[in-house]
Scaffold this active site. Structure first.
Site: not given
Length: 879
Positions: A593-599, A630, A734
């Protein structure tokens, strides 16, 4: 009136949840922070081979500690080190006796014993029960052993082991960090066995590394897996360690086998009296298999000899929608105690914990004379009391006059303490201010109105690290310089603080300042004006910041930096990818998960039929189709939603066998989703770290393995995919093995899920708690100047090659902290020959390591292109 002055000094709150991958600091053998009086031994051959000479890289005395006489296989000679405080040990390094070329003695193997109190000694064992560690093969080389599980101890004994009668000598260094939790032991019921439906094997949920007493189905007096820094996965059957059994990471109990009490009781004993702020318990919540976090917990406190009657109770909010394992924070109301007893109440059939940590303040004794005890690497304990006045007011006694004489002293002490507190507060505020500037530094370092330092708050940083291994595969005949390779790194000189001067100091900037600043990244758009014709790395064009789009995606980071002409303003109508029925996506696992959503990892029903002929999906061989989804949060900002749609348009352009493909989307309703390929073997980092290099031993023991040809084939595929991205002027930013997915046929596809996965959070440099920059893979100009180009991707490719040929067994620059990695980038900038390079992996052919070194060239024009890398690597692979 009687005046009683009671002063309680509290030390800073302890930080729990130690990360073993970052807790790898040298503890002071080499640099002398561990004093001679803290080094003892069972024997010594001469005065000049005593324990005080057992310091890594030191040639003092006769060059090492040597026990007396010939060491026999049955001997237990030892070197003892007192660390003066509880310490979390993760790495141990050893050397033999070089003695300027005259020494011939070293220990080929050794054992470690440890103690937390100096009385009860325990033998270290690895996760498979092996006690003996590999030592040295020569007198000058350093050999390091990862301690898995780690050791929590104050005293450590190194015991050389030999199979034949021989003379041994040793120099050592310990690596780790302070154990500020202060937890000495925990007691609990033993873990239990589970018979999982559809799983023929028995799942053991025991504490396999517990170092206390195990009797009558109870664990007591020790520490184990609940304090090793390794958290379990969402699926408790999945393991993080190699070659262990399912369920290994969890300690678990079944409700109906604990009688009718309905709870599990655990007791925690600490090193001293503490004020407890909270307890954090990492608990599994795979409710589909009858596992849930605890429903409530009650904790009793024991500050001295007896338990207080009133507990602190806490009820959790149960979640039947999210199966993710998570930390549950239990507030403890700042109650004081040396021992805690907590009852965790079941919410379902099973309860499983993988980590427990405490946040607390140390309460120092107050009824002792003023004194200070120096603790290396720790604090100075200060306590103060005053004597009450006598009650005899008619005839003043000597004691009352003495009290009056002590008043100025007490006032002076108080004033001194207040001044110290003011200074400390000022330093904290100043450091916070510098850290805020540090967070903005990559974005502002090219702005001529801003000068910053990408470093810590001191004028110098002394790096306590072992010498860097030689860059050649072949060890040197002997050390040519006994000094550490990298003793001290100075911060950027003040003349480098001004970007105008900075451009003059860099050859590539001084020759063409405008052209070299056109790498996108964090540069401000008003710094330079660039055109697409300006070249920064051979024939790859670069663009001004105003012409670069950096897509945020669900992770809050960006996958590619691309020319803005490819992503005009668009809406859902502009999306060319097909709309897939959302209800045909079946959730299997949350990847991150991240700042704006999930994987999410999902199973897509009917996807091959939906995509039709020409589908990019590989032959399924009867298996279901796994995809990565995503998903943007429904409450994401409008900017994030726009970036998400732009990323979809960019992804739809990518068509290469070694780049992850966009298959379809779900954008007709919220939440917005993009569906991409996912490989059965997961990411390359996890795949390689669970394997050994192919040999007769791996074949005989059926150990998962890869061949050197496989590794070269992987390198060629990654270079091919990056060659394709570079041809489109895309900058990945990355590139690493965690961002390379692998299918059953060892086909690699480059992706961007790494930053969103908690598993790899330690690979990213945190600014104010957020994982933002993969600095261990970044070129020096990306760290210092915020410049991301194809050339910086080439640098990251070199690090990715290094990962592959170490089988991802260790993190790049594993012995350097994040701050020291940044300092090392400053050494690349200054180019004075003191920069640290990654060592040559033993599996890596010399010609290939030379290629890596070219990728890490200080001048970016000296780095190869991805086309050149592909052409250089391809002949190594059997066609």
């Amino acid at each position: 009136m009687h005046l009683f002055l009671l002063l309680i000094l509290q030390l800073p709150a302890a930080i729990g949840q130690i990360d073993p991958e970052h807790c790898r600091y040298a503890l002071g053998m080499e640099d002398g922070r561990i004093p001679n009086e803290d080094l003892t031994a069972s024997s010594r051959w001469y005065e000049t081979t005593g324990p005080q000479y057992a310091r890594l890289n030191s040639e003092d005395g006769d060059g090492a500690w040597c026990p007396e006489g010939q060491l026999e296989p049955s001997d237990s000679q030892y070197l003892q080190i007192d660390l003066r405080r509880l310490t979390f040990l993760t790495l141990f390094g050893t050397q033999g006796r070089y003695a300027r070329g005259l020494g011939k003695e070293f220990a080929t193997h050794y054992r470690l014993n440890y103690s937390r109190d100096g009385q009860l000694w325990k033998s270290w064992k690895n996760r498979l029960g092996k006690e003996v560690l590999d030592g040295n093969k020569d007198t000058y080389g350093i050999f390091s052993n990862d301690l898995k599980p780690p050791i929590i101890a104050r005293f450590v004994r190194v015991i050389p082991v030999t199979r034949l009668s021989s003379t041994v000598c040793m120099r050592v260094e310990l690596y780790g960090c302070p154990w500020d939790d202060g937890l000495l032991s925990y007691s609990a019921p033993e873990g239990q066995l589970m018979m999982a439906p559809g799983n023929p094997s028995v799942i053991s949920l025991n504490d396999s590394t517990y170092d206390g007493v195990h009797e009558k189905r109870k664990l007591s007096g020790g520490l184990g897996q609940l304090t090793d820094g390794v958290t379990g996965r969402d699926d408790f059957l999945a393991i993080r360690q190699y070659n262990v059994w399912q369920g290994y990471d969890y300690l678990g109990w079944r409700n109906d086998t604990q009688g009718t009490q309905g709870y599990v009781e655990m007791e925690f004993v600490f090193d001293r009296l503490r004020n407890f702020t909270s307890m954090k318990v990492h608990s599994n919540n795979m409710y589909t298999r009858g596992v849930k976090i605890f429903s409530s917990v009650s904790c009793w406190f024991k500050p001295s000899l007896s338990w207080e009657p009133e507990p602190v109770s806490f009820s959790t909010i149960l979640d039947d929608r999210n199966p993710s394992a998570r930390y549950v924070t239990v507030p403890l109301s700042r109650r004081a105690a040396r021992s805690l007893r907590c009852r965790f109440y079941y919410a379902d059939v099973w309860m499983m914990f993988s980590e427990i940590s405490f946040q607390s303040d140390i309460i120092l004794p107050t009824q002792q004379p003023l004194m200070g005890t120096s603790v290396p690497g720790g604090h100075r304990d200060i306590t103060m009391t005053t004597t009450p006045k006598s009650d005899n007011t008619a005839a003043p006694s000597a004691s009352s006059s003495s009290d009056e004489g002590n008043t100025p002293i007490l006032i002076g002490c108080l004033v001194t303490i207040i001044l110290l507190l003011v200074i400390i507060i000022f330093l904290i505020l100043w450091c916070q201010c510098v850290c805020k500037v540090l967070e903005k530094a990559p974005r502002q370092i090219l702005d001529e109105e801003v000068t910053v330092r990408l470093s810590s708050c001191s004028d110098t940083i002394i790096l306590q690290t072992p010498p860097v291994p030689p860059r050649s595969r072949h060890p040197p005949a002997g050390p040519t310089n006994t000094d550490p390779h990298y003793e001290r790194v100075f911060l950027l000189d003040p003349q480098y603080q001004n970007p105008a001067v900075l451009r003059n100091k860099l050859p590539e900037l001084s020759q063409s300042a405008e052209a070299s600043a056109c790498g996108g990244g964090y540069a401000k758009p008003d710094v330079t004006q660039c055109t697409p014709h300006q070249s920064f790395n051979n024939n790859a064009p670069h663009y001004a910041e105003t012409d670069i789009v950096r897509l945020q995606g669900v992770t809050g980071s960006n996958m590619y930096a691309v020319p803005a002409l490819t992503v005009d303003s668009l809406t859902r109508k502009d999306i060319s990818a097909a709309e897939f029925p959302r209800h045909q996506l079946i959730f299997r696992e949350k990847l991150g998960e991240g700042q704006f959503g999930e994987v999410h990892l999902c199973e897509a029903e009917g996807l091959p039929e939906f995509l039709g002929e020409g589908s990019p999906l590989p032959d399924r061989d009867g298996h279901s189709v796994l995809v990565a989804v995503k998903q943007l949060r429904a409450d994401a900002t409008s900017q994030a939603r726009n970036d998400f749609l732009k990323e979809i348009k960019i992804m739809s352009r990518l068509d290469d066998p070694n780049i992850i493909r966009l298959l379809c989307v779900c954008v007709s309703s919220d939440p917005l989703c993009m569906v991409t390929e996912y490989m059965e073997n997961g990411d390359l980092n996890m795949f390689l770290c669970q394997r050994e290099i192919e040999s007769t031993l791996t074949h005989a023991n059926n150990i998962p393995s890869v061949s050197l040809s496989d590794l070269l084939h992987m390198a060629v595929q990654i270079s091919s995919g990056m060659k394709y991205l570079a041809s489109l002027n895309f900058v990945h930013r990355d590139l690493a093995t965690r961002n390379c997915l692998l299918d059953r046929r060892l086909t690699i596809k480059i992706a961007d899920f790494g930053m969103s996965r908690n598993l790899y959070s330690s690979d990213y440099y945190r600014i104010q708690g957020r994982a933002v920059l993969p600095i261990r893979w970044m070129a020096w100009e990306s760290i210092l100047l915020g410049k991301f180009t194809t050339a910086s991707d080439v640098w990251a490719f070199g690090v990715t090659l290094w990962e592959i040929f170490t089988l991802c067994k260790e993190q790049p620059y594993s012995l350097l902290s994040d701050e020291q990695v940044i300092e090392n980038s400053g050494e690349f900038f200054r180019n004075q020959g003191r920069q640290i390079f990654l060592y040559a992996p033993p599996l890596c052919p010399p010609s290939l390591f030379e290629l890596m070194m070219r990728c890490w060239s200080r001048n970016i024009t000296d780095r190869p292109t991805f086309e050149g890398l592909y052409q250089a690597l391809r002949p190594h692979v059997n066609q």
